[in-house]
Design a protein around this motif. Structure first.
Motif, PDB file in Angstrom:
ATOM      1  N   ALA A   9      22.443  20.265  35.433  1.00 21.92           N
ATOM      2  CA  ALA A   9      22.665  19.497  34.503  1.00 21.92           C
ATOM      3  C   ALA A   9      24.509  19.136  34.580  1.00 21.92           C
ATOM      4  O   ALA A   9      25.569  17.817  33.744  1.00 21.92           O
ATOM      5  CB  ALA A   9      22.390  19.521  33.163  1.00 21.92           C
ATOM      6  N   ILE A  10      25.478  19.981  35.241  1.00 22.07           N
ATOM      7  CA  ILE A  10      27.055  20.047  35.045  1.00 22.07           C
ATOM      8  C   ILE A  10      27.491  18.899  35.918  1.00 22.07           C
ATOM      9  O   ILE A  10      28.458  18.399  35.774  1.00 22.07           O
ATOM     10  CB  ILE A  10      27.955  21.469  35.796  1.00 22.07           C
ATOM     11  CG1 ILE A  10      27.009  22.522  34.996  1.00 22.07           C
ATOM     12  CG2 ILE A  10      28.646  21.206  35.795  1.00 22.07           C
ATOM     13  CD1 ILE A  10      27.550  23.921  35.321  1.00 22.07           C
ATOM     14  N   TYR A  11      27.149  18.576  37.289  1.00 26.36           N
ATOM     15  CA  TYR A  11      27.629  18.292  38.191  1.00 26.36           C
ATOM     16  C   TYR A  11      27.457  16.778  38.645  1.00 26.36           C
ATOM     17  O   TYR A  11      28.532  16.349  39.222  1.00 26.36           O
ATOM     18  CB  TYR A  11      27.821  19.049  39.699  1.00 26.36           C
ATOM     19  CG  TYR A  11      28.812  20.099  39.311  1.00 26.36           C
ATOM     20  CD1 TYR A  11      30.093  20.008  38.931  1.00 26.36           C
ATOM     21  CD2 TYR A  11      28.063  21.365  38.827  1.00 26.36           C
ATOM     22  CE1 TYR A  11      30.244  21.308  39.058  1.00 26.36           C
ATOM     23  CE2 TYR A  11      28.727  22.554  38.833  1.00 26.36           C
ATOM     24  CZ  TYR A  11      30.074  22.327  38.972  1.00 26.36           C
ATOM     25  OH  TYR A  11      30.528  23.652  39.214  1.00 26.36           O
ATOM     26  N   GLY A  12      26.755  15.800  38.201  1.00 24.35           N
ATOM     27  CA  GLY A  12      26.406  14.460  38.030  1.00 24.35           C
ATOM     28  C   GLY A  12      27.433  13.721  38.046  1.00 24.35           C
ATOM     29  O   GLY A  12      28.322  12.689  38.126  1.00 24.35           O
ATOM     30  N   ARG A  13      27.645  14.170  37.078  1.00 21.89           N
ATOM     31  CA  ARG A  13      28.595  13.368  35.812  1.00 21.89           C
ATOM     32  C   ARG A  13      30.013  13.185  36.736  1.00 21.89           C
ATOM     33  O   ARG A  13      30.568  12.416  36.596  1.00 21.89           O
ATOM     34  CB  ARG A  13      28.727  13.895  34.454  1.00 21.89           C
ATOM     35  CG  ARG A  13      30.069  15.133  34.349  1.00 21.89           C
ATOM     36  CD  ARG A  13      30.277  15.475  33.068  1.00 21.89           C
ATOM     37  NE  ARG A  13      29.079  16.439  32.549  1.00 21.89           N
ATOM     38  CZ  ARG A  13      28.298  16.033  31.413  1.00 21.89           C
ATOM     39  NH1 ARG A  13      28.845  14.348  30.837  1.00 21.89           N
ATOM     40  NH2 ARG A  13      27.435  16.623  31.035  1.00 21.89           N
ATOM     41  N   PHE A  14      30.222  13.688  37.578  1.00 15.70           N
ATOM     42  CA  PHE A  14      31.180  14.119  38.874  1.00 15.70           C
ATOM     43  C   PHE A  14      31.401  13.773  39.272  1.00 15.70           C
ATOM     44  O   PHE A  14      32.015  13.273  40.750  1.00 15.70           O
ATOM     45  CB  PHE A  14      32.159  15.033  38.599  1.00 15.70           C
ATOM     46  CG  PHE A  14      31.868  16.397  37.505  1.00 15.70           C
ATOM     47  CD1 PHE A  14      32.924  15.472  36.694  1.00 15.70           C
ATOM     48  CD2 PHE A  14      31.702  17.292  37.245  1.00 15.70           C
ATOM     49  CE1 PHE A  14      33.572  16.224  35.396  1.00 15.70           C
ATOM     50  CE2 PHE A  14      31.934  17.565  35.684  1.00 15.70           C
ATOM     51  CZ  PHE A  14      32.994  17.683  34.917  1.00 15.70           C
ATOM     52  N   GLY A  15      30.188  12.635  40.106  1.00 20.75           N
ATOM     53  CA  GLY A  15      29.158  11.602  40.958  1.00 20.75           C
ATOM     54  C   GLY A  15      28.747  12.506  42.430  1.00 20.75           C
ATOM     55  O   GLY A  15      28.765  12.051  43.537  1.00 20.75           O
ATOM     56  N   TYR A  16      27.978  14.351  41.559  1.00 20.74           N
ATOM     57  CA  TYR A  16      27.819  14.705  42.653  1.00 20.74           C
ATOM     58  C   TYR A  16      26.384  15.057  42.916  1.00 20.74           C
ATOM     59  O   TYR A  16      25.854  14.630  42.005  1.00 20.74           O
ATOM     60  CB  TYR A  16      28.032  16.542  42.318  1.00 20.74           C
ATOM     61  CG  TYR A  16      29.117  16.680  43.069  1.00 20.74           C
ATOM     62  CD1 TYR A  16      29.500  17.637  43.874  1.00 20.74           C
ATOM     63  CD2 TYR A  16      30.276  16.986  42.127  1.00 20.74           C
ATOM     64  CE1 TYR A  16      30.518  17.670  44.834  1.00 20.74           C
ATOM     65  CE2 TYR A  16      31.716  17.608  42.275  1.00 20.74           C
ATOM     66  CZ  TYR A  16      31.902  18.208  43.669  1.00 20.74           C
ATOM     67  OH  TYR A  16      33.398  18.244  43.800  1.00 20.74           O
ATOM     68  N   ALA A  23      13.845  23.888  43.734  1.00 14.22           N
ATOM     69  CA  ALA A  23      15.034  23.924  43.519  1.00 14.22           C
ATOM     70  C   ALA A  23      16.220  23.489  44.602  1.00 14.22           C
ATOM     71  O   ALA A  23      15.681  23.351  45.590  1.00 14.22           O
ATOM     72  CB  ALA A  23      15.975  24.940  43.579  1.00 14.22           C
ATOM     73  N   ASP A  24      17.497  22.559  43.227  1.00 13.42           N
ATOM     74  CA  ASP A  24      18.153  21.369  43.746  1.00 13.42           C
ATOM     75  C   ASP A  24      18.380  22.946  45.103  1.00 13.42           C
ATOM     76  O   ASP A  24      19.824  24.081  45.007  1.00 13.42           O
ATOM     77  CB  ASP A  24      18.970  21.322  43.243  1.00 13.42           C
ATOM     78  CG  ASP A  24      20.036  22.736  42.041  1.00 13.42           C
ATOM     79  OD1 ASP A  24      18.497  22.471  41.596  1.00 13.42           O
ATOM     80  OD2 ASP A  24      20.748  22.474  42.085  1.00 13.42           O
TER      81      ASP A  24
END
Ligand code: ACO
Length: 426
Positions: free
Chosen positions: A129-136, A305-306
């Motif tokens: 949940a951490i990095y999608g908001r940064f465009g990853y 897993a991702d």
């Protein structure tokens, strides 16, 4: 193309973290990851960081509150290799979290990566949940399977002619072999990052008792044709007895081989170790050879897993750095909330493929033509290694098609015959 503002939140200042601050960096890491398998200072864990790329945020009271670093990777992408900043060792002290420290560090990471000419960043996420908001975007899956002893494999000619050796793994004896065979085995697979520096190799092969979880020391099984090592498996066995019967577990950390016979020989061995009843696979690509070899895929008990996450920092440069599986001429309307230079319309037009190149190279130029597709940079990063379908994203409402047919051609062109995977966590 540097257009973020890497300001530190009020009360904090950015600091470079040279090797002299190793102890402070480890203290923040241990505070953020309470189970970090770093033994006491008497036996230093090989810290693989590139100290010239390690920075953080210090509180006004002098406390180092947040850290991050990156590796200068050469990232295999479809049909090519490109410079990539591998974001790593992100940590914020629990008593300083949720004040925007990570947000500031990401902006700084983007700025510095772009200034170094790295058009792509990659990472493994501690939590998805951490990095999608940064465009990853999550660009690959890894599959973990759990097999019972004796799971049957289809035969592969030549497998039985290969010899095997099982030894305790040591970095001194096996480091060079592991590095060489790993690179050969993954050639052509997008995402297959190599452990290119001595500290990265040392950290990967480190075998501190704290990382064994009751299992034996790290073992290596090599498979050979004469003196030629054609593959290896890194594994630990953990003995267990239930109702007087052996119920041991084999944990495979990495299994790679350069040809089908070597792969078959290694798995045959790993699947039939005495006193063991369960075999846990390492990270497997969605198209791993094992899945084609198993007679009965129903026995695999798979978990997904991702794997690696990808952020396109410079969209036109990144899109031109890979090859495409089919001809394409499409205009993408790209949205990017953090790096506005990426936002806008980009025309991706492939040239002709040739017998000497794999895939179709592309030219990527700004466009004033109407968009064929609208896509956020997150989904573009997710599709970048060829392992995600733009059509599937459209079905989830994450990509919009404006010209009928554009979605199908873009999906085919962005795909790739080999599924992406990074075999180790960095
Ligand atoms: C590539 C790697 O190294 S992965 C390793 C990441 N490190 C860890 O997981 C170690 C433990 N956790 C931490 O160190 C920290 O909590 C971090 C790094 C995850 C987050 O740091 P923070 O400084 O608290 O993040 P920051 O305050 O900038 O938060 C930005 C946004 O992300 C959200 N966010 C942060 N962490 C998480 C999380 N774990 N799950 C979901 N959302 C999160 C915040 O809520 C915030 O959202 P908002 O903008 O809507 O308010």
């Amino acid at each position: 193309m540097t257009n973020t503002t890497a300001a530190a939140p009020a009360g904090y200042r950015p600091v470079d973290l040279p090797a002299a601050r190793r102890a402070d960096v480890l203290a923040v890491d241990r505070s953020a990851f309470p189970a970090s398998p770093i033994p006491d200072d008497a036996a230093p864990f090989p810290v693989p960081l590139d100290w010239t790329r390690t920075t953080g945020l210090e509180h006004a009271d002098g406390t180092l509150a947040a850290i991050h670093s990156s590796y200068p990777f050469s990232l295999p992408v479809p049909g090519a290799v490109t410079a990539c900043a591998g974001l790593t060792w992100v940590g914020v002290r629990p008593d300083h979290r949720r004040r925007g420290l990570l947000t500031a560090m990401i902006a700084s990471h983007f700025d510095r990566s772009l200034a170094r000419g790295e058009a792509v960043s990659a990472l493994f996420a501690a939590e998805p949940a951490i990095y999608g908001r940064f465009g990853y975007g999550s660009a690959a899956d890894d599959l973990h399977v759990t097999l019972g002893r004796g799971a049957a494999l289809r035969p592969v000619p030549g497998s039985a002619d290969l010899t095997l050796r099982l030894e305790r793994m040591t970095a001194a004896a096996h480091g060079e072999l592991v590095h060489r065979v790993h690179g050969r085995a993954g050639a052509g697979r997008p995402g297959w990052l190599e452990r290119t520096t001595a500290p990265l190799q040392a950290a990967f092969l480190a075998d501190p008792p704290s990382s064994r979880d009751g299992a034996e020391e790290q073992q290596i099984v090599t498979v050979r044709s004469g003196d030629d090592v054609r593959g290896y498996a890194l594994l630990r066995r953990k003995e267990a007895w239930v109702d007087f019967s052996p119920q041991g577990v084999v944990r495979v950390a990495e299994l790679v081989a350069v040809d089908p016979a070597a792969t078959h020989r290694l798995w045959s061995f790993v699947l039939d170790l005495d006193l063991m009843s369960t075999i846990e696979s390492p990270k497997l690509a969605a198209d791993d050879v094992l899945l084609s070899l198993l007679v009965n895929v129903r026995v695999t008990r798979p978990r997904i897993a991702d794997n690696v996450w990808i952020r396109l920092l410079d969209v036109p440069t990144a899109l031109a750095a890979r090859r495409y599986a089919a001809p394409l001429d499409a205009v993408f309307e790209v949205t990017d909330a953090l790096l506005p230079a990426n936002a806008g319309r980009w025309r991706v037009r492939t040239g002709t493929g040739g017998t000497d190149v794999v895939g179709f190279p592309a030219e990527v130029t700004p466009s004033t033509e109407p968009a064929d597709l609208t896509v956020d940079v997150r989904e573009l990063g997710a599709a970048y290694l060829g392992g995600r379908s733009l059509t599937a994203f459209a079905a989830a409402g994450l990509v919009t098609e404006h010209r009928p047919g554009a979605l199908a051609s873009a999906t085919t062109a962005f795909g790739w015959p080999v599924a992406p995977l990074c075999s180790w966590t960095f």
